[in-house]
Every structure is written in C-alpha cells, then in structure tokens.
Design a protein around this motif. Structure first.
Motif, PDB file in Angstrom:
ATOM      1  N   ARG A 164      19.298 -59.513  13.098  1.00 55.39           N
ATOM      2  CA  ARG A 164      20.247 -60.632  13.100  1.00 55.39           C
ATOM      3  C   ARG A 164      19.391 -61.888  12.978  1.00 55.39           C
ATOM      4  NH1 ARG A 164      22.915 -58.898  16.794  1.00 55.39           N
ATOM      5  NH2 ARG A 164      24.714 -58.091  15.675  1.00 55.39           N
TER       6      ARG A 164
ATOM      7  N   GLY B 225      26.432 -61.736  11.390  1.00 57.74           N
ATOM      8  CA  GLY B 225      26.132 -62.777  12.361  1.00 57.74           C
ATOM      9  C   GLY B 225      24.883 -63.548  12.022  1.00 57.74           C
ATOM     10  N   SER B 226      24.204 -63.156  10.955  1.00 57.42           N
ATOM     11  CA  SER B 226      22.998 -63.850  10.521  1.00 57.42           C
ATOM     12  C   SER B 226      23.352 -65.164   9.827  1.00 57.42           C
ATOM     13  CB  SER B 226      22.177 -62.967   9.585  1.00 57.42           C
ATOM     14  OG  SER B 226      21.679 -61.834  10.256  1.00 57.42           O
TER      15      SER B 226
ATOM     16  N   SER C 251      21.737 -69.432  17.253  1.00 51.40           N
ATOM     17  CA  SER C 251      22.348 -68.931  18.482  1.00 51.40           C
ATOM     18  C   SER C 251      21.383 -67.957  19.144  1.00 51.40           C
ATOM     19  CB  SER C 251      23.683 -68.233  18.184  1.00 51.40           C
ATOM     20  OG  SER C 251      23.501 -67.134  17.310  1.00 51.40           O
ATOM     21  N   GLU C 252      21.523 -67.790  20.441  1.00 50.05           N
ATOM     22  CA  GLU C 252      20.567 -67.011  21.219  1.00 50.05           C
ATOM     23  C   GLU C 252      20.596 -65.521  20.887  1.00 50.05           C
ATOM     24  OE1 GLU C 252      18.110 -68.003  23.172  1.00 50.05           O
ATOM     25  OE2 GLU C 252      18.625 -70.070  22.678  1.00 50.05           O
ATOM     26  N   ASP C 253      21.663 -65.056  20.220  1.00 50.27           N
ATOM     27  CA  ASP C 253      21.716 -63.626  19.888  1.00 50.27           C
ATOM     28  C   ASP C 253      20.954 -63.294  18.608  1.00 50.27           C
ATOM     29  OD1 ASP C 253      23.503 -64.900  18.206  1.00 50.27           O
ATOM     30  OD2 ASP C 253      24.967 -63.264  18.234  1.00 50.27           O
TER      31      ASP C 253
ATOM     32  N   ASP D  99      17.679 -62.532  16.512  1.00 48.12           N
ATOM     33  CA  ASP D  99      16.432 -61.901  16.956  1.00 48.12           C
ATOM     34  C   ASP D  99      15.293 -62.005  15.945  1.00 48.12           C
ATOM     35  OD1 ASP D  99      17.069 -59.953  15.017  1.00 48.12           O
ATOM     36  OD2 ASP D  99      17.989 -58.633  16.502  1.00 48.12           O
TER      37      ASP D  99
END
Length: 267
Positions: A11, A38-39, A95-97, A99
């Motif tokens: 992501r 979500g990327s 966003s924090e999700d 990676d």
C-alpha cells in the motif's frame, strides 16, 4: 515468479516526477497495477493537460476503480517552489496505513546537444540546466525523506532514472552526461548514508521517445547522431513499456544492491 519475489509493491505512496509523458508516464501506469488498493500516486510534471489526461486514464483503470488515488502536481522543479509543492501534496494524501514510500526521480532534460563543451561559456545557462537536472532531484529526495522518516513497518525506496551517459562520455552531450553522472553519484552517496533506504539507479536503455527524436536530429557529433538514427531505423529502440516491466520486476524482487547502477540490458 521467483520464491523471493513479492506479489505487489504494498500500500504505497508513489511520487513520480516527469510523469506526463514517456518513461515517467509508463512508470505511473505500471506502478498503478502493482500497488494495493488504498495506494496513492503523486504525479509531477510541468504540463497540466498531460497530467490530467493520465489522471483520467488511471481513474478508468482497474486500479482506479479499486480505489487508487491519483494527485497531480503541476510544478517546475527547477524553481525552489517546485519540490516544496510536491512534498506538500504528498503530505496531504499520506495516511498511516501506507507501508511503502516510492520516489521516482525521472524528470530530466537533454540540454543543447548541438554544441560541444568549449561553447558553454555562459554560466547562467549551465546553472539553469544543473538546477533542474541535479539540484532539484537532491532537494526533492531530501525533502521527501525528511517528511516521511524511517519507522517500523515502512519501506522507503528511491529510484533515479539514469543512463549510460552517467558512465560514458558522449561527444556534444556535455550537459546531459554531467547531469547524469552527478545524479548517479548523489544517489550512491545516499545509499551509503542511509542503510535502511533502498536506492536504485536504473538505466532504462535507448527508448523510443521525444528525447530520442531530438537526439537523432540535433546531436552535434555526426558519428553519434548517425548511431542514434541507425538505432531508430533498425528498430533497436526499446518501448517504454518493455523497459518499465523490467524496472517493476527489479522492485518486486528487491534483491539489487542499494545504490547500484542497473542497466535494462543486464536483466
């Protein structure tokens, strides 16, 4: 697929400069297929119309329909405000999700290849070239690394689109060769300084792009100009897609030595 090769790039937040056409545009399309839903893709170029066209194409793709966010940043990276606007836009969509942070330093210009080194007496002309091709790349990379520091669970990858010209002198290409050599050393130093960072100098090979058209029509050195013309007429130029597929394979395998120069013909 090798046993060590992963299936996707995670992501990711992908920042791609020079994304409006050529290799940068193709990189954006190929990366969109390899990142998880979500990327985010942050596409940077000077041409607003070309960026919007690519954004619309990506919105209609499977990745776009699966939730890929595409943000366009119209910026001149040779100006101080350019890298700043890219970082600001990247922070807005982070966003924090996420990676994986991927920065593709692709933006570059050929310079005046019709002239030889002894003709470059105007310091402002040389400074302008180096500002866009070298300084902006270092400042943008440094700013992205500061904006998104290393933390557990976050991989950071920096790609410099390089060239054989970083390693070998080409007559009448003094600006381009100098810029590519400086950029490559810059990223080699970065790889030494930041062991947690993945750094790749990728040479995509002779591509069938607008830049190659200029090379075979305006190169001052007749022998080199003929070489480029013969490559075109002989069908020896690579498509951006063919080269980009090999770059994506490198990123998925993730076994290259950080800071290394990897040529498309080595793969």
């Amino acid at each position: 697929m090798s046993s060590s090769e992963r299936a996707d790039l995670g992501r990711a937040l992908c920042v791609i400069t020079g994304a409006s056409r050529g290799f940068g545009r193709t990189t954006a399309i190929e990366m969109s297929r390899l990142v998880k839903p979500g990327s985010v893709l942050v596409l940077v170029a000077r041409s607003a119309d070309d960026l919007r066209s690519l954004q619309a194409e990506l919105a209609e793709s499977d990745a776009g329909k699966a939730g890929l966010l595409v943000k366009c940043v119209v910026a001149d990276l040779a100006q101080m405000e350019g890298p700043e606007s890219v970082v600001s836009a990247s922070k807005e969509v982070f966003s924090e999700d996420l990676d994986h942070i991927i920065l593709v330093n692709n933006a570059a210009s050929l310079g005046d290849v019709s002239r030889f080194a002894k003709s470059f007496t105007n310091m402002a002309e040389v400074d302008s070239y180096l500002s866009f091709n070298v300084s902006s790349s270092l400042c943008l990379t440094a700013s992205i690394l500061q904006a998104f520091p290393q933390r557990p669970g976050l991989q950071r990858t920096v790609i410099n689109v390089t060239s054989l010209c970083a390693l070998k002198p080409f007559c009448s290409w003094v600006l381009y060769c100098t810029g590519k050599a400086a950029r490559e050393m810059m990223f080699r130093v970065l790889a030494e300084e930041e062991p947690d960072l993945r750094v790749l100098n990728y040479s995509p090979g002779p591509l069938d792009t607008d830049m190659q058209l200029v090379a075979r029509s305006r190169t001052g050195d007749p022998s080199l100009r003929k070489t480029f013309s013969d490559m075109f007429t002989g069908g020896r130029l690579l498509t951006c897609e063919a080269s980009c597929v090999k770059l994506m394979k490198l990123l998925l395998e993730d076994t290259y030595t950080s800071g290394a120069h990897v040529d498309v013909f080595d793969l």
